[in-house]
Design a protein around this motif. Structure first.
Motif, PDB file in Angstrom:
ATOM      1  N   UNK A  72       0.836  -1.211   0.000  1.00 17.68           N
ATOM      2  CA  UNK A  72       0.000   0.000   0.000  1.00 17.68           C
ATOM      3  C   UNK A  72       0.866   1.255   0.000  1.00 17.68           C
ATOM      4  N   UNK A  73       1.967   1.245   0.739  1.00 14.61           N
ATOM      5  CA  UNK A  73       2.864   2.403   0.735  1.00 14.61           C
ATOM      6  C   UNK A  73       3.489   2.588  -0.648  1.00 14.61           C
ATOM      7  N   UNK A  74       3.859   1.484  -1.302  1.00 15.65           N
ATOM      8  CA  UNK A  74       4.423   1.586  -2.659  1.00 15.65           C
ATOM      9  C   UNK A  74       3.388   2.155  -3.624  1.00 15.65           C
ATOM     10  N   UNK A  75       2.146   1.697  -3.513  1.00 17.68           N
ATOM     11  CA  UNK A  75       1.074   2.225  -4.374  1.00 17.68           C
ATOM     12  C   UNK A  75       0.870   3.717  -4.105  1.00 17.68           C
ATOM     13  N   UNK A  76       0.881   4.100  -2.832  1.00 17.80           N
ATOM     14  CA  UNK A  76       0.720   5.509  -2.451  1.00 17.80           C
ATOM     15  C   UNK A  76       1.837   6.348  -3.074  1.00 17.80           C
ATOM     16  N   UNK A 133       6.503  13.826   4.821  1.00 17.18           N
ATOM     17  CA  UNK A 133       6.464  13.172   6.132  1.00 17.18           C
ATOM     18  C   UNK A 133       6.360  11.657   6.008  1.00 17.18           C
ATOM     19  N   UNK A 134       5.721  11.161   4.956  1.00 13.89           N
ATOM     20  CA  UNK A 134       5.433   9.742   4.827  1.00 13.89           C
ATOM     21  C   UNK A 134       6.414   8.973   3.935  1.00 13.89           C
ATOM     22  N   UNK A 135       7.196   9.672   3.123  1.00 16.12           N
ATOM     23  CA  UNK A 135       8.009   9.027   2.097  1.00 16.12           C
ATOM     24  C   UNK A 135       9.426   9.565   2.130  1.00 16.12           C
ATOM     25  N   UNK A 136      10.389   8.699   1.929  1.00 13.69           N
ATOM     26  CA  UNK A 136      11.776   9.154   1.871  1.00 13.69           C
ATOM     27  C   UNK A 136      12.097   9.638   0.457  1.00 13.69           C
ATOM     28  N   UNK A 137      13.073  10.521   0.325  1.00 14.40           N
ATOM     29  CA  UNK A 137      13.482  10.941  -1.020  1.00 14.40           C
ATOM     30  C   UNK A 137      13.925   9.757  -1.889  1.00 14.40           C
ATOM     31  N   UNK A 138      14.560   8.773  -1.283  1.00 13.92           N
ATOM     32  CA  UNK A 138      14.988   7.596  -2.050  1.00 13.92           C
ATOM     33  C   UNK A 138      13.781   6.851  -2.619  1.00 13.92           C
ATOM     34  N   UNK A 141      12.403   8.710  -5.700  1.00 14.00           N
ATOM     35  CA  UNK A 141      13.241   8.778  -6.900  1.00 14.00           C
ATOM     36  C   UNK A 141      13.740   7.417  -7.361  1.00 14.00           C
ATOM     37  N   UNK A 142      13.340   6.368  -6.674  1.00  8.95           N
ATOM     38  CA  UNK A 142      13.793   5.024  -7.025  1.00  8.95           C
ATOM     39  C   UNK A 142      13.043   4.511  -8.254  1.00  8.95           C
ATOM     40  N   UNK A 143      13.766   3.950  -9.230  1.00 13.01           N
ATOM     41  CA  UNK A 143      13.089   3.350 -10.379  1.00 13.01           C
ATOM     42  C   UNK A 143      12.546   1.961 -10.043  1.00 13.01           C
ATOM     43  N   UNK A 144      12.945   1.407  -8.900  1.00 14.63           N
ATOM     44  CA  UNK A 144      12.514   0.064  -8.499  1.00 14.63           C
ATOM     45  C   UNK A 144      11.127   0.133  -7.891  1.00 14.63           C
ATOM     46  N   UNK A 145      10.205  -0.641  -8.419  1.00 19.68           N
ATOM     47  CA  UNK A 145       8.842  -0.620  -7.900  1.00 19.68           C
ATOM     48  C   UNK A 145       8.485  -1.886  -7.143  1.00 19.68           C
ATOM     49  N   UNK A 146       9.386  -2.858  -7.108  1.00 22.15           N
ATOM     50  CA  UNK A 146       9.124  -4.118  -6.405  1.00 22.15           C
ATOM     51  C   UNK A 146       9.368  -3.987  -4.916  1.00 22.15           C
ATOM     52  N   UNK A 147       8.946  -4.985  -4.184  1.00 24.52           N
ATOM     53  CA  UNK A 147       9.123  -4.994  -2.750  1.00 24.52           C
ATOM     54  C   UNK A 147       9.917  -6.234  -2.355  1.00 24.52           C
TER      55      UNK A 147
END
Length: 150
Positions: A72-76, A133-138, A141-147
């Protein structure tokens, strides 16, 4: 703690989805078409609302099911990235009155075109505070979408 929302709450998201499908079918014809600033503003508003919904779910699910919370965080995060691109597209779109494209830095001043035309910037800036507040800059800007959590 219940993981099931009330019956009433379940009914709204399918209606929102159907409304978007209906809007696309009626208002976006085939072939080349310049998207209006009003359409981009409305789409941005929709994604910001979706960001808020995913944020609420991610925050509540994380303590119960960390792996689901990760997704859910990745989707957000991806929804925020899409909203950020819509905001940029808004500024790249021609003005309705003159057809000219505003400077890319105009948004940073708050309301360079005056209210209510640039509510997209106010909405974007308000949501950006929550994103920071909820997300890091990394993450942003990360091209990786997997977990990686299993």
């Amino acid at each position: 703690m219940s993981r099931t929302p009330s019956t009433t709450a379940k009914d709204f998201v399918p209606f929102a989805t159907a409304a978007l499908d209906f809007h696309r079918a009626l208002n976006v014809p085939g072939g080349p078409l310049v998207t209006t600033r009003a359409e981009l503003d409305a789409l941005h508003s929709h994604l910001v609302s979706l960001y808020g919904l995913l944020d609420a779910h991610a925050v509540r699910v994380e303590p119960l099911l960390p792996a689901e919370g990760d997704h859910l965080r990745a989707a957000r995060t991806r929804i925020w990235q899409a909203a950020d691109h819509l905001h940029a597209a808004y500024h790249a779109a021609p003005r309705p009155d003159s057809g000219e494209v505003p400077e890319s830095e105009a948004c940073r001043g708050g309301l360079p075109e005056g209210a209510p035309e640039l509510t997209v910037c106010q909405r974007h800036q308000r949501t950006a505070h929550l994103v920071r507040r909820r997300t890091t800059p990394a993450d942003l800007h990360s091209p990786f979408t997997g977990l990686t959590r299993h």
